[in-house]
Design a protein around this motif. Structure first.
Motif, mmCIF file in Angstrom:
data_model
loop_
_atom_site.group_PDB
_atom_site.id
_atom_site.type_symbol
_atom_site.label_atom_id
_atom_site.label_comp_id
_atom_site.label_asym_id
_atom_site.label_seq_id
_atom_site.Cartn_x
_atom_site.Cartn_y
_atom_site.Cartn_z
ATOM 1 N N LYS A 1 0.777 -1.254 -0.127
ATOM 2 C CA LYS A 1 -0.007 -0.061 0.025
ATOM 3 C C LYS A 1 0.868 1.305 -0.007
ATOM 4 N N ARG A 2 1.871 1.228 0.877
ATOM 5 C CA ARG A 2 2.910 2.306 1.092
ATOM 6 C C ARG A 2 3.568 2.659 -0.477
ATOM 7 N N VAL A 3 3.864 1.333 -1.011
ATOM 8 C CA VAL A 3 4.764 1.587 -2.241
ATOM 9 C C VAL A 3 3.701 2.127 -3.273
ATOM 10 N N THR A 4 2.394 1.630 -3.301
ATOM 11 C CA THR A 4 1.440 1.940 -4.296
ATOM 12 C C THR A 4 1.270 3.620 -4.379
ATOM 13 N N ASP A 5 1.135 4.034 -3.206
ATOM 14 C CA ASP A 5 0.626 5.460 -2.985
ATOM 15 C C ASP A 5 1.931 6.161 -3.395
ATOM 16 N N GLN A 6 3.252 5.834 -3.597
ATOM 17 C CA GLN A 6 4.403 6.475 -3.981
ATOM 18 C C GLN A 6 4.732 6.227 -5.679
ATOM 19 N N ALA A 7 4.063 5.081 -6.079
ATOM 20 C CA ALA A 7 4.715 4.578 -7.434
ATOM 21 C C ALA A 7 3.969 5.576 -8.489
ATOM 22 N N PRO A 8 4.625 5.492 -9.772
ATOM 23 C CA PRO A 8 4.325 6.362 -10.628
ATOM 24 C C PRO A 8 2.913 5.542 -11.299
ATOM 25 N N PRO A 9 2.124 6.427 -11.901
ATOM 26 C CA PRO A 9 0.825 5.814 -12.359
ATOM 27 C C PRO A 9 0.748 4.834 -13.346
ATOM 28 N N GLN A 10 1.953 4.534 -14.077
ATOM 29 C CA GLN A 10 1.910 3.327 -14.994
ATOM 30 C C GLN A 10 2.233 2.002 -14.343
ATOM 31 N N VAL A 11 2.587 2.097 -13.115
ATOM 32 C CA VAL A 11 2.653 0.581 -12.354
ATOM 33 C C VAL A 11 1.717 0.647 -11.148
ATOM 34 N N ARG A 12 0.786 1.605 -11.218
ATOM 35 C CA ARG A 12 -0.274 1.451 -9.920
ATOM 36 C C ARG A 12 -1.016 0.304 -9.862
ATOM 37 N N ASP A 13 -1.602 0.140 -11.172
ATOM 38 C CA ASP A 13 -2.391 -0.866 -11.428
ATOM 39 C C ASP A 13 -1.912 -2.405 -11.119
ATOM 40 N N ASP A 14 -0.536 -2.577 -11.503
ATOM 41 C CA ASP A 14 -0.026 -3.810 -11.347
ATOM 42 C C ASP A 14 0.117 -3.922 -9.727
ATOM 43 N N LEU A 15 0.523 -2.813 -9.047
ATOM 44 C CA LEU A 15 0.616 -3.079 -7.503
ATOM 45 C C LEU A 15 -0.524 -3.385 -6.726
ATOM 46 N N ARG A 16 -1.658 -2.570 -7.367
ATOM 47 C CA ARG A 16 -2.936 -2.953 -6.885
ATOM 48 C C ARG A 16 -3.461 -4.294 -6.947
ATOM 49 N N ASN A 17 -2.836 -5.022 -8.171
ATOM 50 C CA ASN A 17 -3.246 -6.371 -8.421
ATOM 51 C C ASN A 17 -2.592 -7.207 -7.329
ATOM 52 N N ALA A 18 -1.204 -6.771 -7.053
ATOM 53 C CA ALA A 18 -0.650 -7.591 -6.224
ATOM 54 C C ALA A 18 -1.081 -7.217 -4.880
ATOM 55 N N GLN A 19 -1.579 -6.008 -4.337
ATOM 56 C CA GLN A 19 -2.311 -6.062 -3.233
ATOM 57 C C GLN A 19 -3.465 -6.814 -3.079
ATOM 58 N N GLU A 20 -4.263 -6.901 -4.122
ATOM 59 C CA GLU A 20 -5.518 -7.800 -4.195
ATOM 60 C C GLU A 20 -5.157 -9.134 -3.967
ATOM 61 N N MET A 21 -4.088 -9.746 -4.584
ATOM 62 C CA MET A 21 -3.679 -10.976 -4.290
ATOM 63 C C MET A 21 -3.231 -11.487 -3.009
ATOM 64 N N THR A 22 -2.471 -10.477 -2.531
ATOM 65 C CA THR A 22 -2.090 -10.543 -1.130
ATOM 66 C C THR A 22 -3.007 -10.739 -0.150
ATOM 67 N N ARG A 23 -3.888 -9.746 -0.321
ATOM 68 C CA ARG A 23 -5.377 -9.661 0.701
ATOM 69 C C ARG A 23 -5.963 -11.003 0.702
ATOM 70 N N GLU A 24 -6.300 -11.661 -0.689
ATOM 71 C CA GLU A 24 -6.969 -12.815 -0.828
ATOM 72 C C GLU A 24 -6.171 -14.155 -0.337
ATOM 73 N N SER A 25 -4.747 -14.015 -0.464
ATOM 74 C CA SER A 25 -3.991 -14.998 0.496
ATOM 75 C C SER A 25 -3.950 -14.839 1.700
ATOM 76 N N LEU A 26 -4.262 -13.873 2.478
ATOM 77 C CA LEU A 26 -4.230 -13.434 3.852
ATOM 78 C C LEU A 26 -5.465 -14.085 4.423
ATOM 79 N N ASP A 27 -6.655 -13.511 3.479
ATOM 80 C CA ASP A 27 -8.092 -14.291 3.804
ATOM 81 C C ASP A 27 -7.828 -15.702 3.878
ATOM 82 N N GLU A 28 -7.389 -16.394 2.984
ATOM 83 C CA GLU A 28 -7.358 -17.833 2.784
ATOM 84 C C GLU A 28 -6.548 -18.468 3.890
ATOM 85 N N VAL A 29 -5.278 -17.638 4.343
ATOM 86 C CA VAL A 29 -4.652 -18.290 5.647
ATOM 87 C C VAL A 29 -5.489 -18.306 6.707
#
Length: 336
Positions: free
Chosen positions: A146-174
């Motif tokens: 989340k911290r990196v996404t807020d500071q990242a350039p706009p062209q990579v924010r979508d990829d970072l948000r996808n990574a956030q969502e995958m991490t959140r899903e993994s956390l919920d599964e755990v």
């Protein structure tokens, strides 16, 4: 009387009777033998063999009843005994076999209790490590993303948000796996609330619709019995979701007419279909024995499977060797 001497004297009796009849009877044998004499001898031999067979059958019949029981006995269905009939070695053999069954059932119950207790301890350990180590690591990773996404350039924010969502899903599964391994709600809120949470979990994450019916004012249950009821309900719902093809299932917990508690899980799937019992069903039977209960599993006439687990209340003692699960005394009739 020893079995050898019993068979010996039975045959001696038949032979002695046949000899006496030949000695005092008006029968003679010609040389060459006549047809009528041959018929008389054959009739006498048949009568002697028949009498010998009847006497031996009478003396050895208990062994014939013992063999089928030895071939079909199942320690997960305790209480199978053979009436002690006959005398001498046969009666002693049947009584020894019954004592052996009783001893094996006791030893099976003790070893099962230790194995299931060790299994529950291992489940708690794995759940704690998932929650404390992997869960915290994923949480920290999610915050860093989340911290990196807020500071990242706009062209990579979508990829970072996808990574956030995958991490959140993994956390919920755990967290979901940890809750299945260690039912904290059972220890904290009681059996009724634990079953409500279990039903909601299957409603949310599977296509199975679970209708829950928990009777209020259930008699107090031992914590070990509550854990058995919860694990059997969990396994039964898992089997219904994975193997039965059911669309809905009824989870019912109520007081039994015999002074115990009845857990019933009934689905509208395809039934057992004559398939042999797998590890899951045998595991449920072992847990039922651990709580001093009985488990009945059958296919309904109109399709579907019904599981009935009857367990005694807190007034009844659990089988020898059963270890208590930590937790305060609770009543299973708490509101979910």
């Amino acid at each position: 009387m020893r079995l050898f001497w019993r068979v010996f004297w039975l045959n001696t009796l038949v032979g002695a009777v046949a000899t006496v009849l030949l000695m005092v009877g008006p029968w003679t044998v010609s040389v060459p033998i006549r047809l009528t004499e041959a018929l008389i001898l054959a009739t006498g031999l048949a009568a002697m063999l028949a009498a010998n067979a009847v006497l031996l059958w009478w003396g050895l019949a208990p062994l014939g009843r013992l063999a089928p029981l030895m071939a079909t006995v199942d320690l997960l269905r305790p209480g199978q005994r053979l009436p002690v009939t006959g005398s001498g070695e046969i009666a002693a053999l049947i009584d020894t076999f019954n004592q052996m069954l009783r001893r094996l059932e006791t030893e099976r119950g003790t070893s099962t209790a230790r194995a299931l207790s060790a299994q529950e301890d291992e489940r708690r350990r794995v759940a704690r490590e998932l929650h404390d180590e992997i869960g915290q690591s994923l949480t920290a990773l999610l915050l860093d993303l989340k911290r990196v996404t807020d500071q990242a350039p706009p062209q990579v924010r979508d990829d970072l948000r996808n990574a956030q969502e995958m991490t959140r899903e993994s956390l919920d599964e755990v967290r979901r796996i940890a809750r299945r391994l260690r039912p904290d709600v059972l220890e904290d809120l009681g059996l009724a609330s634990a079953l409500a949470a279990l039903a909601a979990q299957f409603d949310t994450h599977t296509t199975l619709r679970v209708r829950r019916q928990v009777q209020r004012g259930l008699p107090p249950l031992d914590p070990q019995v509550e854990l058995v009821l919860y694990r059997v309900a969990q396994e039964a719902l898992t089997n219904a979701a994975r193997h039965s093809g059911a669309a809905s299932v009824v989870l019912d917990l109520r007081a039994d007419g015999d002074g115990g508690v009845l857990l019933r899980v009934e689905d509208d799937g395809g039934g057992l279909g004559g398939a042999p019992e797998g590890a899951g069903i045998r595991g449920m039977r072992e847990r039922a024995l651990l709580a001093g209960g009985t488990l009945d599993l059958r296919t309904r006439p109109r399709g579907g499977t019904r599981l009935d687990l009857r367990v005694p209340t807190a007034q009844a003692e659990a089988p020898a060797g059963a270890e208590r699960t930590a937790g305060a005394d609770r009543t299973a009739g708490e509101r979910p």
